[in-house]
Design an enzyme around this catalytic site. Structure first.
Site, mmCIF file in Angstrom:
data_model
loop_
_atom_site.group_PDB
_atom_site.id
_atom_site.type_symbol
_atom_site.label_atom_id
_atom_site.label_comp_id
_atom_site.label_asym_id
_atom_site.label_seq_id
_atom_site.Cartn_x
_atom_site.Cartn_y
_atom_site.Cartn_z
ATOM 1 N N ASP A 1 -68.011 13.365 -84.996
ATOM 2 C CA ASP A 1 -67.133 14.302 -85.705
ATOM 3 C C ASP A 1 -67.504 15.762 -85.453
ATOM 4 O O ASP A 1 -67.682 16.546 -86.392
ATOM 5 C CB ASP A 1 -67.157 14.033 -87.217
ATOM 6 N N GLU B 1 -56.163 11.973 -89.396
ATOM 7 C CA GLU B 1 -57.322 12.532 -90.102
ATOM 8 C C GLU B 1 -57.895 13.670 -89.268
ATOM 9 O O GLU B 1 -57.304 14.113 -88.291
ATOM 10 C CB GLU B 1 -58.366 11.430 -90.325
#
Length: 543
Positions: free
Chosen positions: A15, A187
């Site tokens: 991420d 997301e």
């Protein structure tokens, strides 16, 4: 420019959020249940990176006791508004089932190394938050929106709301600005502005082999957003033989001379079962803005294994053996090491400036979600050796300490010094080897113990060669000898983390642990730790 091989952040570093301030680049990555929270890496050339800080270091910022595996700190976003650094993060308290308990916070600092502020609570409506600083001075908070009523999944889109730094609150209406594409599971939002366009970059397809980076734009921050002509600017989902798989969840940075790069999450599967032992890593791709004002990945959308960067990478530190002593003041560990969940380190370990010994204070079992004494570093190579020397006098079978290759409570291999119920000291291997479906949830395989003398230090070692994991031990004055069978090292991976697809998010660690299930806090002393990378065929790829 030199060709540099991906990933740039090997081992569990998912991420990525990238930021340039002057000539300095920073990447923040998720740490999930590992403490302290968030890894921030620094570089001046995009090729050579070093962890410089983990900003969430105290209970007021982060307390993950009780957070399940692969919960905790998700998808940090690191930005700078010209005055100070802003770090946004989620602390996930529950993720399985219909509900998500996802609390989002902001901390700030004048310097990247801190001190970082106490957190500002923002919302709990979803996860993967980010903060966008518009050129008119306004700030916008975006996160994915979770709707527990939706089926077959609950990803409801990307929410945007203005953030007021004067009151440290979200203000005005919240609007769902992007519902995602047919790939679903939208997301990981990041907002940018260029040439009068607002650009929204998102991740879609889950974190498995259908992962992708989706790009869209609008003339207003509130939308509507049109999707990129190619829809997904980066993905490996249609290319199962590509070296870099699971490519998605990205962020964009511009260099001072006008080039653009995309950093993104990726995984490197091994074995025919496609298991990512090193977890989700960070790679980088060169990108460019075309005449249509859309961003494209060079040679994309499939991620390239080799990328042109401003400098060559020095791989010498990557392959160098690392010998650690635990001589830090105030219980400070070497920066490579983390522990699980708790901010109260005095209850689980202490360091010794005088002799470099790490003392672990036996607490709960190695599978606990609350308070366990486990200190470890990332596995960053497909093959490695790790060893330590333990000084430990257990009294019965409920006290055990030793060396572990660890993913989560479902998946670990653990060579322990323990004792029989009559007090006879012994070596015992505990192996938890769950894979989906779990069946006997977290059932340990206990191998036949090996009796050892009641006194004396024991050298413990683990060797991993790709898929093969072997434990070793030596008594004082003796040579190392094998103990137990050859285990399947690929078990310690995302794909075997106790969940179906898109459910396990961390990576393999190797380190030391101590448990006292009697509740008497029996201590174990570890005299140093050594991690030695071993190069093999799994670590090299052809372009």
């Amino acid at each position: 420019m030199p060709l540099v091989r991906n990933p740039i952040l090997p081992g569990f570093n998912p991420d990525p959020s990238i930021l340039r301030v002057g000539s300095d680049y920073y990447i923040a990555t998720s740490t999930f249940e590992w403490y302290p929270g968030v890894q921030i890496h620094h570089s001046t050339d995009l090729a050579n990176w070093k962890v410089i800080t983990r900003p969430l270091t105290r209970a007021s910022q982060l307390d993950m006791r009780g957070d399940p595996d692969s919960c905790g700190v998700w998808a940090p976003c690191l930005t700078h508004d010209g005055t100070k650094f802003w770090l946004v993060y989620t602390d996930v308290k529950r993720k399985d089932g219909s509900y998500k308990d996802t609390h989002n916070y902001i901390v700030t600092a004048d310097s990247i190394t801190g001190p970082w502020s106490d957190p500002i609570y923002t919302n709990s409506s979803g996860f993967d938050p980010s903060l966008f600083h518009d050129d008119d001075g306004k700030k916008y908070f975006v996160n994915m929106l979770w709707d527990h009523r939706k089926r077959p999944h609950s990803f409801a889109g990307i929410a945007c709301q203005e953030f007021d730094p004067a009151t440290n609150k979200l203000v005005g209406p919240r609007k769902n600005i992007f519902a995602g594409t047919d790939l679903a599971l939208v997301e990981g939002p990041h907002l940018y502005k260029r040439n009068g366009w607002y650009y929204l970059l998102t991740a879609e397809g889950g974190t498995g082999y259908d992962h992708a980076v989706t790009f869209c734009r609008s003339r207003s921050v509130w939308g509507p957003y049109e999707t990129h002509p190619a829809k997904h600017i980066l993905t490996s989902k249609d290319h199962p033989l590509a070296a870099l798989q699971r490519a998605g969840h990205g962020d964009i940075v511009d260099t001072s001379d006008g080039r653009t790069y995309l950093v993104h999450l990726t995984g490197r599967p091994t074995t025919q079962l496609r298991r990512c032992v090193l977890g989700r890593e960070t790679a980088i791709q060169e990108a460019f803005w075309a005449e249509d004002d859309w961003l494209y990945v060079k040679n994309g959308p499939v991620p390239s294994l080799y990328v042109d960067l401003p400098a060559a990478r020095d791989d010498t530190p990557y392959w160098a053996p690392q010998s650690y002593t635990f001589s830090g003041e105030n219980n400070e560990l070497p920066l490579d090491f983390q522990w699980l969940r708790t901010p109260d380190t005095a209850r689980i370990f202490r360091t010794s400036p005088s002799d470099g010994v790490l003392t672990l204070i036996g607490r709960e079992s190695i599978g606990s979600w609350f308070e366990q004494a486990l200190v470890a570093r990332r596995q960053q190579h497909f093959s490695y050796d790790a060893e330590t020397v333990i000084d430990y006098a257990p009294e019965d079978e409920r006290q055990f300490a030793g060396l572990t290759a660890y993913y989560c409570r479902f998946n670990f291999f653990y060579l322990t010094v323990s004792a029989h119920n009559d007090g006879q000291r012994e070596l015992l291997i505990q192996a938890s080897e769950a894979s989906w479906p779990l069946g006997g949830l977290n059932q340990q395989r206990l191998l036949e113990p090996v009796q050892i003398p009641q006194e004396g230090k024991v050298r413990l070692k683990v060797t991993v060669r790709g898929k093969a994991l072997q434990f070793w031990y030596a008594l004082e004055g003796e040579e190392l000898k094998k103990i137990g069978p050859v285990f399947d090292a690929s078990i310690v991976s995302d794909e075997c983390g106790g969940h179906q697809a898109h459910g396990s998010f961390t990576g393999a660690f190797v380190g030391v642990a101590a448990s006292d299930l009697n509740g008497t806090a029996k201590e174990a002393r570890f005299e140093g730790f050594k991690y030695t990378p071993v190069e093999d065929a799994s670590d090299r790829y052809e372009a």
